[in-house]
Design an enzyme around this catalytic site. Sequence first.
Site, short mmCIF file in Angstrom:
data_model
loop_
_atom_site.label_atom_id
_atom_site.label_comp_id
_atom_site.label_asym_id
_atom_site.label_seq_id
_atom_site.Cartn_x
_atom_site.Cartn_y
_atom_site.Cartn_z
N CYS A 75 0.83 -1.20 0.00
CA CYS A 75 0.00 0.00 0.00
C CYS A 75 0.87 1.25 0.00
CB CYS A 75 -1.00 -0.05 1.16
SG CYS A 75 -2.38 1.11 0.97
N HIS A 163 -3.61 -5.36 0.82
CA HIS A 163 -3.03 -5.82 2.08
C HIS A 163 -3.07 -7.34 2.14
CE1 HIS A 163 -2.40 -1.98 4.12
NE2 HIS A 163 -3.42 -1.58 3.38
N GLU A 165 -1.75 -9.22 4.22
CA GLU A 165 -1.68 -9.69 5.61
C GLU A 165 -3.03 -9.83 6.30
OE1 GLU A 165 -1.38 -5.16 5.89
OE2 GLU A 165 -0.84 -6.72 4.45
#
Length: 185
Positions: A75, A163, A165
């Site tokens: 990002c 993202h 994660e």
Amino acid sequence: MTRIAVVDNHGQFTHLEQRALRDLGVDADLVDNDTPPEDVVGDVDGVVLSGGPSMERVGHAREYLDVDVPVFGICLGMQLIADELGGSVGSGEYGGYADVDVDIVDPDDPLVGSLAPTTRVWASHADEVTEVPPGFTLTARSDVCDVEAMSNADEDLYGVQWHPEVAHTERGDEVFENFVARCRR
């Protein structure tokens, strides 16, 4: 054991980036972006530039692009790479966080190619890369963002707008596995 520094640009998910790497058996250190690279780099095999709220709060993060290990921007981290290396960053038309279907443009890309042909991700598009830097390849796009991912495999520099994660992102662990493989070469 592979060691990767996660440079904290004060994003809300940075701790999850560190956790995702640890879950893969990586020694992942969370490093504040005020830490100069020379205090970290000799001891690591790779660097993750985390997301964050603002380009004005990236501290020494830009300096990590000059280190001789693979770098993965997430990002804001990807936007920082683009901005620093001659690409362009601007406000996104879509805005905040949402589930996004991403088309993988380069199935041979070492970071996101294994996700081809498409994947579903969680991403913010308040700001986004609008033009990849010289030497980079566009590797993924979506209906809401023309540059969802980019790579310069020759320089081992990679970035994704989304993202990997977070649980909302499908196959996010695979992106981290692919990056770790680059760090272990």
